[in-house]
Write a protein that holds these residues in place. Structure first.
Motif, mmCIF file in Angstrom:
data_model
loop_
_atom_site.group_PDB
_atom_site.id
_atom_site.type_symbol
_atom_site.label_atom_id
_atom_site.label_comp_id
_atom_site.label_asym_id
_atom_site.label_seq_id
_atom_site.Cartn_x
_atom_site.Cartn_y
_atom_site.Cartn_z
ATOM 1 N N GLU A 31 -52.520 37.104 0.759
ATOM 2 C CA GLU A 31 -51.994 38.349 0.189
ATOM 3 C C GLU A 31 -51.055 39.041 1.173
ATOM 4 O O GLU A 31 -49.995 39.550 0.791
ATOM 5 N N ALA A 32 -51.416 39.044 2.454
ATOM 6 C CA ALA A 32 -50.569 39.685 3.464
ATOM 7 C C ALA A 32 -49.223 38.977 3.576
ATOM 8 O O ALA A 32 -48.178 39.629 3.672
ATOM 9 N N MET B 39 -43.352 38.562 2.228
ATOM 10 C CA MET B 39 -42.241 37.937 1.490
ATOM 11 C C MET B 39 -41.563 38.959 0.579
ATOM 12 O O MET B 39 -40.335 38.963 0.459
ATOM 13 N N LYS B 40 -42.337 39.856 -0.030
ATOM 14 C CA LYS B 40 -41.739 40.911 -0.852
ATOM 15 C C LYS B 40 -40.810 41.782 -0.020
ATOM 16 O O LYS B 40 -39.700 42.121 -0.454
ATOM 17 N N GLY C 70 -45.407 28.279 -2.808
ATOM 18 C CA GLY C 70 -46.201 29.078 -3.739
ATOM 19 C C GLY C 70 -46.088 30.563 -3.458
ATOM 20 O O GLY C 70 -46.229 31.393 -4.353
ATOM 21 N N CYS C 71 -45.828 30.894 -2.216
ATOM 22 C CA CYS C 71 -45.643 32.292 -1.820
ATOM 23 C C CYS C 71 -44.466 32.905 -2.576
ATOM 24 O O CYS C 71 -44.546 34.041 -3.050
ATOM 25 N N ILE C 72 -43.391 32.151 -2.706
ATOM 26 C CA ILE C 72 -42.208 32.640 -3.422
ATOM 27 C C ILE C 72 -42.543 32.870 -4.886
ATOM 28 O O ILE C 72 -42.180 33.898 -5.463
ATOM 29 N N VAL C 73 -43.263 31.945 -5.487
ATOM 30 C CA VAL C 73 -43.613 32.060 -6.908
ATOM 31 C C VAL C 73 -44.521 33.264 -7.138
ATOM 32 O O VAL C 73 -44.328 34.029 -8.094
ATOM 33 N N ARG C 74 -45.500 33.459 -6.263
ATOM 34 C CA ARG C 74 -46.405 34.603 -6.423
ATOM 35 C C ARG C 74 -45.656 35.924 -6.298
ATOM 36 O O ARG C 74 -45.928 36.879 -7.026
ATOM 37 N N HIS D 280 -38.029 34.315 6.719
ATOM 38 C CA HIS D 280 -38.220 33.632 5.440
ATOM 39 C C HIS D 280 -38.484 32.151 5.677
ATOM 40 O O HIS D 280 -39.391 31.560 5.069
ATOM 41 N N GLU D 281 -37.703 31.547 6.554
ATOM 42 C CA GLU D 281 -37.874 30.123 6.849
ATOM 43 C C GLU D 281 -39.273 29.846 7.401
ATOM 44 O O GLU D 281 -39.967 28.937 6.936
ATOM 45 N N LYS D 282 -39.697 30.631 8.369
ATOM 46 C CA LYS D 282 -41.014 30.432 8.979
ATOM 47 C C LYS D 282 -42.141 30.728 7.998
ATOM 48 O O LYS D 282 -43.171 30.056 8.002
ATOM 49 N N LEU D 283 -41.938 31.713 7.153
ATOM 50 C CA LEU D 283 -42.975 32.088 6.189
ATOM 51 C C LEU D 283 -43.184 30.997 5.145
ATOM 52 O O LEU D 283 -44.317 30.658 4.803
ATOM 53 N N VAL D 284 -42.100 30.410 4.651
ATOM 54 C CA VAL D 284 -42.228 29.314 3.682
ATOM 55 C C VAL D 284 -42.853 28.090 4.354
ATOM 56 O O VAL D 284 -43.629 27.363 3.738
ATOM 57 N N GLU D 285 -42.555 27.905 5.629
ATOM 58 C CA GLU D 285 -43.134 26.799 6.388
ATOM 59 C C GLU D 285 -44.654 26.947 6.496
ATOM 60 O O GLU D 285 -45.386 25.975 6.371
ATOM 61 N N ILE D 286 -45.132 28.162 6.696
ATOM 62 C CA ILE D 286 -46.569 28.413 6.870
ATOM 63 C C ILE D 286 -47.281 28.555 5.521
ATOM 64 O O ILE D 286 -48.304 27.920 5.266
#
Length: 186
Positions: free
Chosen positions: A109-110, A115-116, A174-178, A164-170
């Motif tokens: 959730e965090a 990402m938001k 699915g984070c983007i879709v949520r 953004h790059e590091k967040l999608v890597e971790i």
């Protein structure tokens, strides 16, 4: 015999399971309203952590308490605080910090909230950098000036893209879709 035009009957109104009879307000989660004073107090606490050198604690505190119910001004103040935190963290510390946030309770959730804020920050920096001004000249031609209202807009965008790059890597895609399907906005 009365003639009834069967083409004008709304059959969705007769079916209780129809989407026409579904209350769409149940899809939106309840959000507690947040006043501007509450947002200011929260950003003050977060900035205090950041000034104390605890950037990870500041980021975690900011992501755990997003002001979903605040007005647009309060949300913009909180966005500026998040971007300030992200800019203060070195690139080498991003992945380990995101990994620790992800493994913590409520980590998914965090990271979704982060990402938001990354997407909202990208929207704000691109909107601030695309303002143009047209000045008519005596020669009959017009001079087009790009107005950069936000200082360091390119630097902020670079930082956000790195996060953004590091967040999608971790967290994965699915984070983007949520984030795209969540009705709560930051």
């Amino acid at each position: 015999m009365a003639t009834l035009n069967w083409r004008t009957i709304n059959i969705d109104a007769l079916d209780p399971d129809s989407p026409a009879n579904f209350d769409l307000s149940t899809l939106t989660p309840a959000v507690a309203p947040a006043s501007a004073a509450d947002v200011q107090a929260l950003t003050g606490q977060i900035r205090q952590l950041l000034r104390g050198g605890d950037s990870e604690g500041a980021l975690q505190g900011a992501l755990e308490n997003p002001p979903y119910g605040a007005d647009e001004r309060g949300k913009d103040v909180f966005l500026a605080t998040i971007i300030e935190i992200l800019q203060s963290i070195r690139q080498a510390d991003m992945s380990p910090m995101l990994g620790r946030l992800y493994k913590a309770p409520g980590g998914t959730e965090a990271l979704d909230v982060l990402m938001k804020y990354i997407y909202k920050g990208m929207a704000h920096t691109s909107a601030a950098s695309t303002t143009t001004k047209i000045t008519p000249q005596a020669t009959g031609f017009s001079q087009v000036h790009s107005s950069r209202s936000g200082e360091g807009g390119g630097q902020a965008m670079s930082v956000l893209l790195s996060w953004h790059e590091k967040l999608v890597e971790i967290a994965g895609p699915g984070c983007i879709v949520r984030v795209m399907t969540d009705r709560r906005t930051v």
